[in-house]
Design an enzyme around this catalytic site. Structure first.
Site, PDB file in Angstrom:
ATOM      1  N   HIS A  58     -25.156  -3.966  -0.170  1.00 33.16           N
ATOM      2  CA  HIS A  58     -25.367  -3.122   1.004  1.00 33.16           C
ATOM      3  C   HIS A  58     -24.006  -2.848   1.637  1.00 33.16           C
ATOM      4  O   HIS A  58     -23.064  -3.639   1.495  1.00 33.16           O
ATOM      5  CB  HIS A  58     -26.256  -3.831   2.013  1.00 33.16           C
ATOM      6  CG  HIS A  58     -27.680  -3.971   1.579  1.00 33.16           C
ATOM      7  ND1 HIS A  58     -28.680  -4.306   2.461  1.00 33.16           N
ATOM      8  CD2 HIS A  58     -28.282  -3.821   0.371  1.00 33.16           C
ATOM      9  CE1 HIS A  58     -29.836  -4.362   1.820  1.00 33.16           C
ATOM     10  NE2 HIS A  58     -29.610  -4.072   0.535  1.00 33.16           N
ATOM     11  N   GLU A  60     -22.928  -3.156   4.619  1.00 32.20           N
ATOM     12  CA  GLU A  60     -22.457  -4.236   5.490  1.00 32.20           C
ATOM     13  C   GLU A  60     -21.874  -5.391   4.682  1.00 32.20           C
ATOM     14  O   GLU A  60     -20.827  -5.937   5.039  1.00 32.20           O
ATOM     15  CB  GLU A  60     -23.607  -4.795   6.348  1.00 32.20           C
ATOM     16  CG  GLU A  60     -24.294  -3.776   7.212  1.00 32.20           C
ATOM     17  CD  GLU A  60     -25.562  -3.215   6.600  1.00 32.20           C
ATOM     18  OE1 GLU A  60     -26.562  -3.083   7.331  1.00 32.20           O
ATOM     19  OE2 GLU A  60     -25.557  -2.888   5.388  1.00 32.20           O
ATOM     20  N   CYS A  88     -30.582  -5.016   7.693  1.00 33.45           N
ATOM     21  CA  CYS A  88     -31.744  -5.731   7.175  1.00 33.45           C
ATOM     22  C   CYS A  88     -31.571  -7.223   7.484  1.00 33.45           C
ATOM     23  O   CYS A  88     -30.483  -7.648   7.909  1.00 33.45           O
ATOM     24  CB  CYS A  88     -31.881  -5.486   5.671  1.00 33.45           C
ATOM     25  SG  CYS A  88     -30.634  -6.348   4.685  1.00 33.45           S
ATOM     26  N   CYS A  91     -28.441  -8.794   5.735  1.00 32.62           N
ATOM     27  CA  CYS A  91     -27.168  -8.405   6.349  1.00 32.62           C
ATOM     28  C   CYS A  91     -27.015  -9.018   7.739  1.00 32.62           C
ATOM     29  O   CYS A  91     -25.916  -9.421   8.121  1.00 32.62           O
ATOM     30  CB  CYS A  91     -27.052  -6.889   6.396  1.00 32.62           C
ATOM     31  SG  CYS A  91     -26.891  -6.151   4.756  1.00 32.62           S
TER      32      CYS A  91
END
Length: 155
Positions: A58, A60, A88, A91
């Protein structure tokens, strides 16, 4: 490392540019930028889960890894994260473990979010570090990117 003032762009604008680049690669358009204590850009990334065949890639997570590498520490004390979509739960956990000072996010994620929605990671008693959280930053542009991306895939 470039300073935000040198680029003439705010960190969320850079995160949106990373999200646009992710969309152009066929990835879900999410972008992230981490700034250091002086406002300098430490890392920027867009989603790369398909490209890297890695469900943890992701935006992040990639930005956190790069910023940690650059400063030589697993802690990003005094650093801020700008991301185009509410993180999410995975993260959000990484944000807490990295000890980021502030989280700025664009669009809310009612289905998959882990900050203001879902498990609300930072509200859990087991969460040892809670960053300051500011949602809705660049929300209109971030939400439009996501809406347009998924509209094309549904048609």
């Amino acid at each position: 490392m470039t300073n935000e003032l040198e680029t003439g762009l705010r960190p969320m604008d850079l995160a949106l540019a990373e999200a646009e680049a992710a969309a152009a690669r066929g990835e879900v358009p999410v972008g992230a930028v981490i700034t250091g204590p002086e406002g300098q850009i430490l890392a920027r990334a867009g989603n790369r889960t398909l490209e890297m065949q890695d469900p943890t890639a992701h935006a992040e997570m990639l930005a956190i890894r790069e910023a940690c590498r650059k400063i030589g520490s697993e802690r990003l004390i005094g650093c801020d994260l700008y991301v185009t979509l509410e993180p999410c739960p995975m993260c959000a956990g990484a944000i807490s473990f990295a000890r980021l000072r502030r989280l700025y996010f664009g669009a809310a994620d009612e289905k998959g979010g882990g900050v203001d929605h879902g498990p609300r990671i930072f509200s859990q008693t087991t969460c040892h570090h809670r960053p300051e959280v500011y949602g809705g930053i660049g929300e209109t542009a971030a939400a439009a990117l996501l809406r347009d991306f998924f509209a094309v895939r549904r048609s």
